[in-house]
Design a protein around this motif. Structure first.
Motif, PDB file in Angstrom:
ATOM      1  N   THR A 146       0.842  -1.200   0.000  1.00  0.00           N
ATOM      2  CA  THR A 146       0.000   0.000   0.000  1.00  0.00           C
ATOM      3  C   THR A 146       0.884   1.260   0.000  1.00  0.00           C
ATOM      4  O   THR A 146       0.638   2.195  -0.750  1.00  0.00           O
ATOM      5  CB  THR A 146      -0.912   0.015   1.241  1.00  0.00           C
ATOM      6  OG1 THR A 146      -1.501  -1.275   1.385  1.00  0.00           O
ATOM      7  CG2 THR A 146      -1.983   1.080   1.138  1.00  0.00           C
ATOM      8  N   ARG A 147       1.909   1.253   0.849  1.00  0.00           N
ATOM      9  CA  ARG A 147       2.800   2.427   0.920  1.00  0.00           C
ATOM     10  C   ARG A 147       3.500   2.660  -0.421  1.00  0.00           C
ATOM     11  O   ARG A 147       3.547   3.783  -0.919  1.00  0.00           O
ATOM     12  CB  ARG A 147       3.847   2.211   2.023  1.00  0.00           C
ATOM     13  CG  ARG A 147       4.773   3.384   2.235  1.00  0.00           C
ATOM     14  CD  ARG A 147       6.201   3.086   1.814  1.00  0.00           C
ATOM     15  NE  ARG A 147       6.783   1.995   2.586  1.00  0.00           N
ATOM     16  CZ  ARG A 147       7.901   1.379   2.245  1.00  0.00           C
ATOM     17  NH1 ARG A 147       8.575   1.743   1.168  1.00  0.00           N
ATOM     18  NH2 ARG A 147       8.355   0.383   2.988  1.00  0.00           N
ATOM     19  N   ARG A 148       4.017   1.592  -1.023  1.00  0.00           N
ATOM     20  CA  ARG A 148       4.720   1.761  -2.301  1.00  0.00           C
ATOM     21  C   ARG A 148       3.746   2.232  -3.382  1.00  0.00           C
ATOM     22  O   ARG A 148       4.100   3.039  -4.238  1.00  0.00           O
ATOM     23  CB  ARG A 148       5.405   0.446  -2.696  1.00  0.00           C
ATOM     24  CG  ARG A 148       6.638   0.173  -1.811  1.00  0.00           C
ATOM     25  CD  ARG A 148       7.310  -1.124  -2.195  1.00  0.00           C
ATOM     26  NE  ARG A 148       6.649  -2.265  -1.579  1.00  0.00           N
ATOM     27  CZ  ARG A 148       6.618  -3.493  -2.103  1.00  0.00           C
ATOM     28  NH1 ARG A 148       7.196  -3.736  -3.260  1.00  0.00           N
ATOM     29  NH2 ARG A 148       6.002  -4.469  -1.471  1.00  0.00           N
ATOM     30  N   SER A 149       2.496   1.757  -3.311  1.00  0.00           N
ATOM     31  CA  SER A 149       1.493   2.201  -4.295  1.00  0.00           C
ATOM     32  C   SER A 149       1.149   3.669  -4.059  1.00  0.00           C
ATOM     33  O   SER A 149       0.988   4.434  -5.021  1.00  0.00           O
ATOM     34  CB  SER A 149       0.231   1.346  -4.171  1.00  0.00           C
ATOM     35  OG  SER A 149       0.545  -0.026  -4.318  1.00  0.00           O
ATOM     36  N   LEU A 150       1.049   4.071  -2.797  1.00  0.00           N
ATOM     37  CA  LEU A 150       0.701   5.474  -2.490  1.00  0.00           C
ATOM     38  C   LEU A 150       1.813   6.428  -2.937  1.00  0.00           C
ATOM     39  O   LEU A 150       1.536   7.550  -3.371  1.00  0.00           O
ATOM     40  CB  LEU A 150       0.424   5.635  -0.991  1.00  0.00           C
ATOM     41  CG  LEU A 150      -0.914   5.045  -0.524  1.00  0.00           C
ATOM     42  CD1 LEU A 150      -0.948   4.936   1.001  1.00  0.00           C
ATOM     43  CD2 LEU A 150      -2.099   5.876  -1.032  1.00  0.00           C
ATOM     44  N   VAL A 151       3.052   5.973  -2.856  1.00  0.00           N
ATOM     45  CA  VAL A 151       4.169   6.801  -3.348  1.00  0.00           C
ATOM     46  C   VAL A 151       3.994   7.047  -4.852  1.00  0.00           C
ATOM     47  O   VAL A 151       4.121   8.171  -5.341  1.00  0.00           O
ATOM     48  CB  VAL A 151       5.531   6.123  -3.030  1.00  0.00           C
ATOM     49  CG1 VAL A 151       6.663   6.739  -3.844  1.00  0.00           C
ATOM     50  CG2 VAL A 151       5.820   6.209  -1.532  1.00  0.00           C
ATOM     51  N   ASP A 152       3.644   5.995  -5.590  1.00  0.00           N
ATOM     52  CA  ASP A 152       3.420   6.148  -7.033  1.00  0.00           C
ATOM     53  C   ASP A 152       2.185   6.997  -7.312  1.00  0.00           C
ATOM     54  O   ASP A 152       2.177   7.798  -8.253  1.00  0.00           O
ATOM     55  CB  ASP A 152       3.266   4.771  -7.698  1.00  0.00           C
ATOM     56  CG  ASP A 152       4.582   4.000  -7.719  1.00  0.00           C
ATOM     57  OD1 ASP A 152       5.649   4.639  -7.583  1.00  0.00           O
ATOM     58  OD2 ASP A 152       4.548   2.765  -7.865  1.00  0.00           O
ATOM     59  N   VAL A 153       1.147   6.831  -6.513  1.00  0.00           N
ATOM     60  CA  VAL A 153      -0.068   7.643  -6.680  1.00  0.00           C
ATOM     61  C   VAL A 153       0.267   9.118  -6.460  1.00  0.00           C
ATOM     62  O   VAL A 153      -0.126   9.992  -7.243  1.00  0.00           O
ATOM     63  CB  VAL A 153      -1.179   7.188  -5.703  1.00  0.00           C
ATOM     64  CG1 VAL A 153      -2.286   8.234  -5.579  1.00  0.00           C
ATOM     65  CG2 VAL A 153      -1.769   5.858  -6.159  1.00  0.00           C
ATOM     66  N   ALA A 154       1.027   9.390  -5.396  1.00  0.00           N
ATOM     67  CA  ALA A 154       1.383  10.778  -5.082  1.00  0.00           C
ATOM     68  C   ALA A 154       2.150  11.406  -6.235  1.00  0.00           C
ATOM     69  O   ALA A 154       1.848  12.517  -6.674  1.00  0.00           O
ATOM     70  CB  ALA A 154       2.212  10.825  -3.793  1.00  0.00           C
ATOM     71  N   LYS A 155       3.127  10.670  -6.772  1.00  0.00           N
ATOM     72  CA  LYS A 155       3.963  11.217  -7.844  1.00  0.00           C
ATOM     73  C   LYS A 155       3.222  11.262  -9.181  1.00  0.00           C
ATOM     74  O   LYS A 155       3.197  12.286  -9.842  1.00  0.00           O
ATOM     75  CB  LYS A 155       5.200  10.322  -8.049  1.00  0.00           C
ATOM     76  CG  LYS A 155       6.255  10.437  -6.979  1.00  0.00           C
ATOM     77  CD  LYS A 155       7.468   9.608  -7.448  1.00  0.00           C
ATOM     78  CE  LYS A 155       8.424   9.344  -6.317  1.00  0.00           C
ATOM     79  NZ  LYS A 155       9.323   8.214  -6.590  1.00  0.00           N
ATOM     80  N   GLU A 156       2.653  10.135  -9.571  1.00  0.00           N
ATOM     81  CA  GLU A 156       2.176   9.988 -10.947  1.00  0.00           C
ATOM     82  C   GLU A 156       0.715  10.399 -11.152  1.00  0.00           C
ATOM     83  O   GLU A 156       0.320  10.688 -12.266  1.00  0.00           O
ATOM     84  CB  GLU A 156       2.361   8.536 -11.429  1.00  0.00           C
ATOM     85  CG  GLU A 156       3.771   7.978 -11.223  1.00  0.00           C
ATOM     86  CD  GLU A 156       4.837   8.735 -12.019  1.00  0.00           C
ATOM     87  OE1 GLU A 156       4.477   9.340 -13.048  1.00  0.00           O
ATOM     88  OE2 GLU A 156       6.010   8.725 -11.588  1.00  0.00           O
ATOM     89  N   TYR A 157      -0.086  10.382 -10.100  1.00  0.00           N
ATOM     90  CA  TYR A 157      -1.487  10.795 -10.257  1.00  0.00           C
ATOM     91  C   TYR A 157      -1.692  12.217  -9.739  1.00  0.00           C
ATOM     92  O   TYR A 157      -2.473  12.965 -10.274  1.00  0.00           O
ATOM     93  CB  TYR A 157      -2.427   9.869  -9.493  1.00  0.00           C
ATOM     94  CG  TYR A 157      -2.739   8.549 -10.181  1.00  0.00           C
ATOM     95  CD1 TYR A 157      -3.959   8.347 -10.835  1.00  0.00           C
ATOM     96  CD2 TYR A 157      -1.822   7.504 -10.163  1.00  0.00           C
ATOM     97  CE1 TYR A 157      -4.258   7.128 -11.442  1.00  0.00           C
ATOM     98  CE2 TYR A 157      -2.112   6.283 -10.777  1.00  0.00           C
ATOM     99  CZ  TYR A 157      -3.329   6.101 -11.407  1.00  0.00           C
ATOM    100  OH  TYR A 157      -3.627   4.900 -12.007  1.00  0.00           O
ATOM    101  N   LEU A 158      -1.002  12.551  -8.640  1.00  0.00           N
ATOM    102  CA  LEU A 158      -1.296  13.824  -7.982  1.00  0.00           C
ATOM    103  C   LEU A 158      -0.192  14.856  -8.176  1.00  0.00           C
ATOM    104  O   LEU A 158      -0.323  15.998  -7.717  1.00  0.00           O
ATOM    105  CB  LEU A 158      -1.551  13.591  -6.479  1.00  0.00           C
ATOM    106  CG  LEU A 158      -2.639  12.546  -6.157  1.00  0.00           C
ATOM    107  CD1 LEU A 158      -2.765  12.337  -4.649  1.00  0.00           C
ATOM    108  CD2 LEU A 158      -3.996  12.967  -6.739  1.00  0.00           C
ATOM    109  N   GLY A 159       0.896  14.467  -8.864  1.00  0.00           N
ATOM    110  CA  GLY A 159       1.987  15.404  -9.125  1.00  0.00           C
ATOM    111  C   GLY A 159       2.658  15.938  -7.862  1.00  0.00           C
ATOM    112  O   GLY A 159       3.206  17.041  -7.859  1.00  0.00           O
ATOM    113  N   MET A 160       2.622  15.145  -6.792  1.00  0.00           N
ATOM    114  CA  MET A 160       3.221  15.583  -5.527  1.00  0.00           C
ATOM    115  C   MET A 160       4.715  15.290  -5.504  1.00  0.00           C
ATOM    116  O   MET A 160       5.194  14.386  -6.167  1.00  0.00           O
ATOM    117  CB  MET A 160       2.588  14.839  -4.343  1.00  0.00           C
ATOM    118  CG  MET A 160       1.168  15.260  -4.027  1.00  0.00           C
ATOM    119  SD  MET A 160       0.474  14.168  -2.762  1.00  0.00           S
ATOM    120  CE  MET A 160       1.593  14.446  -1.396  1.00  0.00           C
TER     121      MET A 160
END
Ligand SMILES: *Cc1c(COP(=O)(O)O)cnc(C)c1O
Length: 341
Positions: A250-264
């Protein structure tokens, strides 16, 4: 497929045996073909390695129904890989990763009537695990093992909306430096039960563990990784210099979500306990809740760090909604994380 007559909305997170489990045995250096079974008990020698030297590893994932009626699960290939890594670390044979995914799918298909309908918030929890079944009396790895998959329908983690929880810093350690903290093995949970029961009695949802060597850096909780958001809106993800944090999918997926979906912006680094008061949000992440917002952390020396107990912060909320959206099919699955069963 006729579903079981269950009160899906009000299921607890408790074991409710389904129709089938999966079992494969390792003997004479090889795994057998594996098969479904209706027998939910394990029959073992009193001298089996699991009972004496605790050779056991496990995984946890869930199957659920999407809006379109598909039964899916989230990144089972990553659970397969992590279980192989865990097994290797405690001298167990690895179960082939493609067979792991097949076994999970076969077990879910056989229990289709137990997969909760869309919209109930409930899921079919999947627990693959492996134990040493061969006799050992001297200290060494066993020669025989079982890989099993059990499934059980479980209720939604949050029934009345996502609510922040309180953590306390534990006076105990979860894992030794360079020990087994980075593998998913029951032995890590055995030693966390005492501090966990204690924390619950004191009104906390879980313990926050610091790095065992120096008690300077934040590691994780008993069963979930930690995430922080700083004042600039950067996602800060604690890392361990002693490799004692479990690699949460979940954490590794959230890192990708933050970068690639939310531009964080995402920074993965060691995080000192004495700096977490500078952060504006904190969350725990894992398969069960995806993200649980942390509203308060109580330190060992009377420190009280407050993020707010009223509601989930905006960044944790967005991360959570995006990942659960990908899981449910409401948000595009850019990385092919959702596997149709
Ligand atoms: C399973 C587990 C997690 C969460 O991992 P996910 O793959 O996200 O479910 C975190 N910490 C520990 C100690 C765990 O055992």
């Amino acid at each position: 497929m006729e579903k079981k007559d269950l009160d899906w909305e009000n299921l607890e997170f408790a074991y409710l045996p389904a129709d089938f489990s999966y079992i494969s045995e390792f003997k004479d250096g090889a795994w057998d073909d594996g098969a479904l079974t209706r027998d939910h008990s394990v029959h073992l020698s009193e001298c089996a390695g699991i009972f004496h030297y605790c050779q056991e590893v496990f995984e946890g994932l869930k199957a659920y129904t999407t809006k379109d009626g598909d039964i899916v699960c989230f990144r089972p290939d990553q659970n397969a890989k992590r279980m192989a890594d865990s097994a290797e670390r405690i001298c167990m044979p690895t179960f082939p990763e493609d067979r792991f995914v097949e076994a999970v799918f076969e077990t879910v298909r056989a229990n289709e009537a137990w997969v909760p309908p869309y919209g109930t918030g409930a899921t079919l929890y999947i627990r693959p695990y492996m134990i040493a079944t061969g006799d050992v009396i001297g200290v060494k790895p066993a020669y025989e093992y079982q890989f099993r998959v059990l499934v059980s329908p479980v209720g939604a983690y949050y029934k009345g909306g996502v609510k922040p929880v309180k953590l306390k810093v534990s006076e105990y350690d979860r894992a030794a430096p360079h020990g087994t903290g980075n593998i998913k093995a029951g032995l890590n949970y055995a030693m966390s039960l005492y501090p966990s029961v204690k924390a619950h009695l004191e009104g906390y949802a879980d313990n926050m563990y610091l790095d065992p060597a120096t008690r300077t850096y934040v590691e994780e909780t008993g069963g979930a990784n930690l995430l922080f958001v700083d004042r600039e809106g950067t996602l800060v993800v604690p890392q361990s210099a002693t490799d004692s944090i479990l690699p949460s999918i979940t954490r590794r997926s959230l890192v990708d979500v933050a970068k690639e979906y939310l531009g964080m912006k995402v920074v993965q680094r060691q995080v000192r306990f004495d700096e977490i008061g500078d952060f504006v949000e904190c969350g725990m992440c894992g398969t069960a809740a995806v993200i649980s917002p942390v509203g308060q952390v109580d330190g060992l020396n009377g420190e009280v760090i407050e993020y707010g107990m009223d509601e989930v912060g905006p960044v944790m909320r967005e991360l959570r909604e995006t990942l659960t959206g990908i899981q449910s099919g409401a948000v595009e699955d850019k990385f092919g994380w959702v596997f149709r069963i």
